[in-house]
Design an enzyme around this catalytic site. Structure first.
Site, short mmCIF file in Angstrom:
data_model
loop_
_atom_site.label_atom_id
_atom_site.label_comp_id
_atom_site.label_asym_id
_atom_site.label_seq_id
_atom_site.Cartn_x
_atom_site.Cartn_y
_atom_site.Cartn_z
N ASP A 10 0.88 -1.16 0.00
CA ASP A 10 0.00 0.00 0.00
C ASP A 10 0.93 1.23 0.00
O ASP A 10 2.13 1.10 0.28
CB ASP A 10 -0.87 -0.03 1.27
CG ASP A 10 -1.56 1.29 1.53
OD1 ASP A 10 -2.21 1.79 0.61
OD2 ASP A 10 -1.43 1.82 2.66
N ASP A 12 -0.16 5.20 0.81
CA ASP A 12 -0.41 6.23 1.83
C ASP A 12 -0.50 5.62 3.22
O ASP A 12 -1.32 4.74 3.46
CB ASP A 12 -1.68 7.00 1.48
CG ASP A 12 -1.51 7.75 0.18
OD1 ASP A 12 -0.61 8.60 0.13
OD2 ASP A 12 -2.26 7.48 -0.77
N LYS A 55 -11.69 11.98 -4.53
CA LYS A 55 -12.97 12.48 -5.06
C LYS A 55 -14.11 12.01 -4.16
O LYS A 55 -15.00 12.78 -3.79
CB LYS A 55 -13.18 11.98 -6.50
CG LYS A 55 -12.16 12.51 -7.49
CD LYS A 55 -12.50 12.17 -8.94
CE LYS A 55 -12.25 10.73 -9.31
NZ LYS A 55 -10.84 10.34 -9.41
N ARG A 57 -13.81 11.23 -1.07
CA ARG A 57 -13.67 11.91 0.23
C ARG A 57 -14.31 13.28 0.18
O ARG A 57 -14.95 13.71 1.15
CB ARG A 57 -12.18 12.01 0.57
CG ARG A 57 -11.89 12.39 2.01
CD ARG A 57 -10.42 12.16 2.34
NE ARG A 57 -10.10 10.76 2.24
CZ ARG A 57 -8.92 10.28 1.81
NH1 ARG A 57 -7.95 11.11 1.47
NH2 ARG A 57 -8.72 8.99 1.74
N LYS A 86 -5.76 19.27 -6.96
CA LYS A 86 -5.18 18.73 -5.71
C LYS A 86 -3.98 17.83 -6.02
O LYS A 86 -2.97 17.85 -5.32
CB LYS A 86 -6.27 18.00 -4.92
CG LYS A 86 -5.80 17.34 -3.65
CD LYS A 86 -5.63 15.85 -3.87
CE LYS A 86 -4.92 15.17 -2.74
NZ LYS A 86 -4.77 13.74 -2.96
N THR A 123 -2.81 0.52 -4.42
CA THR A 123 -3.21 1.72 -3.68
C THR A 123 -4.47 2.37 -4.25
O THR A 123 -4.83 2.16 -5.41
CB THR A 123 -2.07 2.76 -3.70
OG1 THR A 123 -2.50 3.96 -3.04
CG2 THR A 123 -1.65 3.13 -5.12
N ASN A 129 0.59 10.40 -8.03
CA ASN A 129 1.03 10.58 -6.64
C ASN A 129 2.02 9.49 -6.22
O ASN A 129 2.94 9.73 -5.45
CB ASN A 129 -0.16 10.53 -5.68
CG ASN A 129 -1.16 11.64 -5.92
OD1 ASN A 129 -0.87 12.59 -6.64
ND2 ASN A 129 -2.34 11.52 -5.35
N ASP A 184 -1.67 -0.21 6.30
CA ASP A 184 -1.64 0.59 7.53
C ASP A 184 -3.03 0.86 8.10
O ASP A 184 -3.13 1.49 9.15
CB ASP A 184 -0.99 1.96 7.27
CG ASP A 184 -1.88 2.83 6.40
OD1 ASP A 184 -2.17 2.41 5.26
OD2 ASP A 184 -2.34 3.89 6.86
C1 XBP Z 1 -5.07 6.44 0.34
C2 XBP Z 1 -6.28 7.15 -0.02
C3 XBP Z 1 -6.20 8.21 -1.01
C4 XBP Z 1 -5.40 9.42 -0.61
C5 XBP Z 1 -5.66 10.54 -1.56
O1 XBP Z 1 -5.26 5.08 0.14
O2 XBP Z 1 -7.35 6.87 0.46
O3 XBP Z 1 -7.49 8.65 -1.28
O4 XBP Z 1 -5.76 9.84 0.68
O5 XBP Z 1 -5.37 10.20 -2.85
P1 XBP Z 1 -4.06 4.00 0.24
P2 XBP Z 1 -6.25 10.70 -4.09
O6 XBP Z 1 -3.62 3.98 1.67
O7 XBP Z 1 -4.72 2.75 -0.22
O8 XBP Z 1 -2.95 4.41 -0.68
O9 XBP Z 1 -6.71 12.09 -3.77
O10 XBP Z 1 -5.30 10.65 -5.27
O11 XBP Z 1 -7.41 9.75 -4.21
MG MG Z 2 -2.88 3.23 3.41
#
Ligand code: XBP
Ligand code: MG
Length: 253
Positions: A10, A12, A55, A57, A86, A123, A129, A184
Site C-alpha cells: 500500500d 499512503d 474524489k 472523500r 489537488k 493503492t 502521486n 496501515d
Molecule cells: C489512500 C487514499 C487516497 C489518498 C488521496 O489510500 O485513500 O485517497 O488519501 O489520494 P491507500 P487521491 O492507503 O490505499 O494508498 O486524492 O489521489 O485519491
Molecule cells: Mg494506506
C-alpha cells in the site's frame, strides 16, 4: 503455503505518512485557490479518511459536514476538477522533499530487489502521486522497480473492496498465496484480506486504533537494526526489525 514470490505495498500511510502533511495540505490549498470555504483540520481529516479516494472523500465531506452548501448541478465535474488540481499541489509538495519514507521501508524494498522477490503497489491514490512519492522519497527511477503499480481509478471499487489487489496479482500472473501485503489501515486490511492475501500492518497516528483483526502481525513500524519495532499484535520471535527473512517466516505461518 507456496514460496513467497512478491511483496505488495500500500502507499499512503504505509510507505510514508502522506495524509496529514501531504494530501490534507494539498486539498486545503486547492479549496482556498478555488475560493471555497472548505478547510480540513487535522482532526476532521482523520474522520474523512474513513472514505478512500480523494474524489469520494470530497463527496463524503459535503454529505456529512456541509448539507447546507449549495451544490452546483455539475457537482461531479467540479469535484473532478478540484481533484486534478489537488494532485498538482500534492505532487509539488512531494517534489519539495518534505515527506520521507517510513522507517525500514527503503531497506526492505532494496532487500527484496537484491533477492529477486518481486514488488508491486496496490493503492487507492492517483498514479501520479505514487510516482512522485517513489521518485522523490525512494530513489530517482525507482517507479520502474515495481512490476505493477495498481492505483486510483484503474478499478471502479476502491479499498476496502479487494479489486485493486485482485488486479495487481492478476497482472503479475500470481495467486494470493504467492504474495504478502503491507497495509496501515482498516480499509486497506479489509481489501487485502478479502483478496486472500496475508497482511503485515504498520499503523500510524491516524490508524493506530483501527481494528486489525485478521492481520498476520501488527508492528508499530518496520524498524531498523538498532531501532527495534514494537509488536502490537501477533508473534515474530526474536527479530527486532522486519527483514525479508521475517517476512518469509510470517508468510509461511
Ligand atoms: C489512500 C487514499 C487516497 C489518498 C488521496 O489510500 O485513500 O485517497 O488519501 O489520494 P491507500 P487521491 O492507503 O490505499 O494508498 O486524492 O489521489 O485519491
Ligand atoms: Mg494506506
Amino acid at each position: 503455503m507456496p514460496k513467497l514470490q512478491a511483496l505488495i505495498f500500500d502507499v499512503d500511510g504505509t510507505l510514508a505518512d502522506t495524509e496529514r502533511d501531504g494530501h490534507r495540505i494539498a486539498f486545503n490549498r486547492t479549496f482556498a485557490e478555488a475560493g471555497l470555504d472548505w478547510d480540513w483540520s487535522v482532526e476532521m481529516y482523520g474522520d474523512l479518511l474513513q472514505v478512500t479516494g480523494g474524489k469520494e472523500r470530497m463527496q463524503f465531506y459535503l454529505d456529512k459536514y456541509r448539507p447546507d452548501w449549495q451544490r452546483p448541478t455539475n457537482l461531479k465535474s467540479v469535484i473532478a476538477d478540484l481533484h486534478a488540481n489537488k494532485t498538482n499541489h500534492y505532487t509539488q509538495l512531494l517534489a519539495e522533499g518534505t515527506i520521507p519514507l517510513r522507517q525500514g521501508v527503503k531497506r526492505l524494498i532494496e532487500e527484496a530487489r537484491e533477492q529477486g522477490v518481486r514488488i508491486s503497489i496496490a493503492t487507492t491514490t492517483t498514479p501520479a502521486n505514487v510516482t512522485a512519492l517513489l521518485e522523490n522519497a525512494l530513489a530517482p527511477g525507482s517507479s520502474s522497480w515495481f512490476e505493477v503499480i495498481a492505483a486510483g481509478d484503474i478499478v471502479p471499487a476502491k479499498k476496502p473492496a479487494p479489486d485493486i489487489y485482485f488486479y495487481a496479482i492478476d497482472q503479475m500472473g500470481l495467486t494470493a498465496q504467492d504474495c504478502i501485503a503491507f497495509e496501515d489501515s482498516y480499509n486497506g486490511l479489509r481489501s487485502s484480506l478479502q483478496a486472500g492475501i496475508k497482511t503485515i500492518i504498520t499503523p500510524n497516528d491516524y490508524t493506530h486504533d483501527h481494528d486489525f483483526s485478521g492481520a498476520t502481525v501488527v508492528l508499530d513500524h518496520m524498524g531498523e537494526a538498532g531501532q527495534p519495532f514494537t509488536v502490537l499484535a501477533g508473534q515474530v520471535g526474536f527479530t527486532t526489525y522486519l527483514d525479508l527473512e521475517l517476512v518469509r517466516h510470517l508468510h509461511n505461518q
